[in-house]
Design a protein around this motif. Structure first.
Motif, PDB file in Angstrom:
ATOM      1  N   ALA A  32       0.846  -1.195   0.000  1.00  0.00           N
ATOM      2  CA  ALA A  32       0.000   0.000   0.000  1.00  0.00           C
ATOM      3  C   ALA A  32       0.882   1.246   0.000  1.00  0.00           C
ATOM      4  CB  ALA A  32      -0.906   0.000   1.233  1.00  0.00           C
ATOM      5  N   THR A  33       0.329   2.336  -0.436  1.00  0.00           N
ATOM      6  CA  THR A  33       1.047   3.608  -0.496  1.00  0.00           C
ATOM      7  C   THR A  33       0.213   4.697   0.180  1.00  0.00           C
ATOM      8  OG1 THR A  33       0.037   4.224  -2.596  1.00  0.00           O
ATOM      9  CG2 THR A  33       2.106   2.963  -2.709  1.00  0.00           C
ATOM     10  N   ALA A  34       0.822   5.857   0.335  1.00  0.00           N
ATOM     11  CA  ALA A  34       0.086   7.008   0.865  1.00  0.00           C
ATOM     12  C   ALA A  34      -1.069   7.332  -0.076  1.00  0.00           C
ATOM     13  CB  ALA A  34       1.019   8.205   1.026  1.00  0.00           C
ATOM     14  N   GLU A  35      -0.818   7.204  -1.368  1.00  0.00           N
ATOM     15  CA  GLU A  35      -1.841   7.521  -2.369  1.00  0.00           C
ATOM     16  C   GLU A  35      -2.995   6.516  -2.342  1.00  0.00           C
ATOM     17  OE1 GLU A  35       1.910   9.374  -3.139  1.00  0.00           O
ATOM     18  OE2 GLU A  35       1.475   7.228  -3.025  1.00  0.00           O
ATOM     19  N   SER A  36      -2.686   5.237  -2.136  1.00  0.00           N
ATOM     20  CA  SER A  36      -3.749   4.222  -2.158  1.00  0.00           C
ATOM     21  C   SER A  36      -4.562   4.190  -0.869  1.00  0.00           C
ATOM     22  CB  SER A  36      -3.167   2.834  -2.447  1.00  0.00           C
ATOM     23  OG  SER A  36      -2.420   2.348  -1.348  1.00  0.00           O
ATOM     24  N   THR A  37      -4.033   4.789   0.198  1.00  0.00           N
ATOM     25  CA  THR A  37      -4.723   4.747   1.490  1.00  0.00           C
ATOM     26  C   THR A  37      -5.215   6.108   1.969  1.00  0.00           C
ATOM     27  OG1 THR A  37      -2.657   5.083   2.689  1.00  0.00           O
ATOM     28  CG2 THR A  37      -3.319   2.785   2.268  1.00  0.00           C
ATOM     29  N   GLY A  38      -4.637   7.177   1.450  1.00  0.00           N
ATOM     30  CA  GLY A  38      -4.961   8.513   1.949  1.00  0.00           C
ATOM     31  C   GLY A  38      -4.257   8.835   3.253  1.00  0.00           C
ATOM     32  N   LEU A  39      -3.298   7.992   3.661  1.00  0.00           N
ATOM     33  CA  LEU A  39      -2.577   8.214   4.913  1.00  0.00           C
ATOM     34  C   LEU A  39      -1.333   9.062   4.684  1.00  0.00           C
ATOM     35  CD1 LEU A  39      -2.798   4.588   6.288  1.00  0.00           C
ATOM     36  CD2 LEU A  39      -3.844   6.595   7.342  1.00  0.00           C
ATOM     37  N   PRO A  40      -0.971   9.894   5.660  1.00  0.00           N
ATOM     38  CA  PRO A  40       0.253  10.681   5.531  1.00  0.00           C
ATOM     39  C   PRO A  40       1.488   9.812   5.778  1.00  0.00           C
ATOM     40  CG  PRO A  40      -0.721  11.077   7.672  1.00  0.00           C
ATOM     41  CD  PRO A  40      -1.676  10.181   6.918  1.00  0.00           C
ATOM     42  N   LEU A  41       2.658  10.334   5.411  1.00  0.00           N
ATOM     43  CA  LEU A  41       3.920   9.628   5.634  1.00  0.00           C
ATOM     44  C   LEU A  41       4.473   9.864   7.035  1.00  0.00           C
ATOM     45  CD1 LEU A  41       5.587  10.220   2.167  1.00  0.00           C
ATOM     46  CD2 LEU A  41       4.494   8.129   3.002  1.00  0.00           C
ATOM     47  N   LYS A  42       3.870  10.778   7.773  1.00  0.00           N
ATOM     48  CA  LYS A  42       4.227  11.002   9.176  1.00  0.00           C
ATOM     49  C   LYS A  42       3.015  11.596   9.890  1.00  0.00           C
ATOM     50  CE  LYS A  42       6.590  15.398   8.240  1.00  0.00           C
ATOM     51  NZ  LYS A  42       5.703  16.379   8.729  1.00  0.00           N
ATOM     52  N   PRO A  43       2.913  11.382  11.189  1.00  0.00           N
ATOM     53  CA  PRO A  43       1.742  11.914  11.902  1.00  0.00           C
ATOM     54  C   PRO A  43       1.879  13.419  12.138  1.00  0.00           C
ATOM     55  CG  PRO A  43       3.203  10.795  13.422  1.00  0.00           C
ATOM     56  CD  PRO A  43       3.792  10.604  12.050  1.00  0.00           C
ATOM     57  N   ASP A  44       0.782  14.124  11.996  1.00  0.00           N
ATOM     58  CA  ASP A  44       0.764  15.558  12.284  1.00  0.00           C
ATOM     59  C   ASP A  44       0.508  15.832  13.767  1.00  0.00           C
ATOM     60  OD1 ASP A  44       1.220  16.291   9.629  1.00  0.00           O
ATOM     61  OD2 ASP A  44      -0.916  16.303   9.156  1.00  0.00           O
ATOM     62  N   VAL A  45      -0.176  14.902  14.422  1.00  0.00           N
ATOM     63  CA  VAL A  45      -0.468  15.038  15.854  1.00  0.00           C
ATOM     64  C   VAL A  45      -0.294  13.672  16.508  1.00  0.00           C
ATOM     65  CG1 VAL A  45      -2.089  16.951  15.554  1.00  0.00           C
ATOM     66  CG2 VAL A  45      -2.944  14.606  15.497  1.00  0.00           C
ATOM     67  N   PRO A  46      -0.046  13.613  17.819  1.00  0.00           N
ATOM     68  CA  PRO A  46       0.089  12.326  18.489  1.00  0.00           C
ATOM     69  C   PRO A  46      -1.148  11.452  18.293  1.00  0.00           C
ATOM     70  CG  PRO A  46       0.793  14.106  19.935  1.00  0.00           C
ATOM     71  CD  PRO A  46       0.165  14.746  18.728  1.00  0.00           C
ATOM     72  N   GLY A  47      -0.927  10.191  17.960  1.00  0.00           N
ATOM     73  CA  GLY A  47      -2.020   9.246  17.786  1.00  0.00           C
ATOM     74  C   GLY A  47      -2.568   9.177  16.380  1.00  0.00           C
ATOM     75  N   MET A  48      -2.144  10.079  15.506  1.00  0.00           N
ATOM     76  CA  MET A  48      -2.649  10.082  14.130  1.00  0.00           C
ATOM     77  C   MET A  48      -2.067   8.904  13.357  1.00  0.00           C
ATOM     78  SD  MET A  48      -2.139  13.112  11.356  1.00  0.00           S
ATOM     79  CE  MET A  48      -2.968  13.088   9.780  1.00  0.00           C
ATOM     80  N   PRO A  49      -2.893   8.089  12.686  1.00  0.00           N
ATOM     81  CA  PRO A  49      -2.375   6.991  11.875  1.00  0.00           C
ATOM     82  C   PRO A  49      -1.552   7.533  10.701  1.00  0.00           C
ATOM     83  CG  PRO A  49      -4.741   6.769  12.227  1.00  0.00           C
ATOM     84  CD  PRO A  49      -4.362   8.131  12.686  1.00  0.00           C
ATOM     85  N   TRP A  50      -0.492   6.806  10.367  1.00  0.00           N
ATOM     86  CA  TRP A  50       0.335   7.173   9.226  1.00  0.00           C
ATOM     87  C   TRP A  50       0.902   5.906   8.605  1.00  0.00           C
ATOM     88  CZ3 TRP A  50       5.896   6.691   9.716  1.00  0.00           C
ATOM     89  CH2 TRP A  50       6.322   6.339  11.013  1.00  0.00           C
ATOM     90  N   ILE A  51       1.402   5.995   7.376  1.00  0.00           N
ATOM     91  CA  ILE A  51       1.913   4.811   6.695  1.00  0.00           C
ATOM     92  C   ILE A  51       3.441   4.805   6.716  1.00  0.00           C
ATOM     93  CG2 ILE A  51       1.818   5.839   4.372  1.00  0.00           C
ATOM     94  CD1 ILE A  51       0.946   2.970   3.409  1.00  0.00           C
TER      95      ILE A  51
END
Length: 195
Positions: A159-178
């Motif tokens: 999976a990629t950031a593009e295929s999941t809509g997830l960021p490559l790093k969290p912007d806030v604590p607890g935020m899911p990222w790939i």
């Protein structure tokens, strides 16, 4: 001759010290399954350490979960549980680590093997639960851990950031990222904020 004798004594003492650090199987199991969701704990297969330090099955499982006991050679407490379909992938990593491979080599070897079809990854997303804590908050007699920290890893191979809509790093604590996007080890990291 003298040197050989003292080397043998040092090895025996190291083995004895190592054996003293290995907790009874029931305590290892109790600690290991704390990483699993409550409805998976009773039936999870558990790997841990025999008195001689070998890594082995401590308890066979009756459900779809596998748990790993804390490594007695490492500081602090770290146990994990995962969907049984990940066990082949995890075992391959353990074998390569025992062969002395470093994390990058392990990643590269498994990536190649997955792409060649030699190593199977689950087709659906699969979760790993990791519980960690301080030895100061651990009761080795009972296996109880106070103030443990539980984080989650959801494997979604390739999976990629593009295929999941997830960021490559969290912007806030607890935020899911790939992490490791586009590889066999692509996974969603979920690190809840620490209290």
């Amino acid at each position: 001759m003298k040197k050989t004798f003292f080397s043998c004594i040092a090895l025996c003492l190291a083995a004895e010290i190592s054996a003293q650090n290995i907790l009874p199987a029931d305590v290892q199991i109790k600690t290991a399954i704390m990483a699993a969701p409550s409805d998976k704990q009773a039936g999870a297969k558990v790997y841990g350490y025999a008195a001689d330090g070998t890594f082995k099955i401590l308890r066979e499982g009756s459900n779809d979960f596998v748990c790993l006991a804390d490594d007695p050679k490492k500081d602090d407490i770290n146990v994990s549980c995962y969907l049984a379909e990940l066990d082949t992938f995890m075992e391959r990593g353990r074998v390569l680590a025992r062969e002395g491979k470093n994390p990058k080599e392990i990643f590269d070897i498994r990536e190649k093997e997955v792409k060649e079809g030699k190593l199977k990854m689950p087709k659906q997303s699969s979760t790993l639960y990791v519980l960690s804590g301080s030895k100061d908050n651990y009761d080795a007699a009972t296996g109880a851990l106070k103030n443990g920290y539980l984080r989650y890893v959801v494997y979604i191979p390739f999976a990629t950031a593009e295929s999941t809509g997830l960021p490559l790093k969290p912007d806030v604590p607890g935020m899911p990222w790939i992490m490791d996007p586009g590889t066999h080890r692509a996974h969603i990291m979920i690190n809840p904020p620490k209290p």
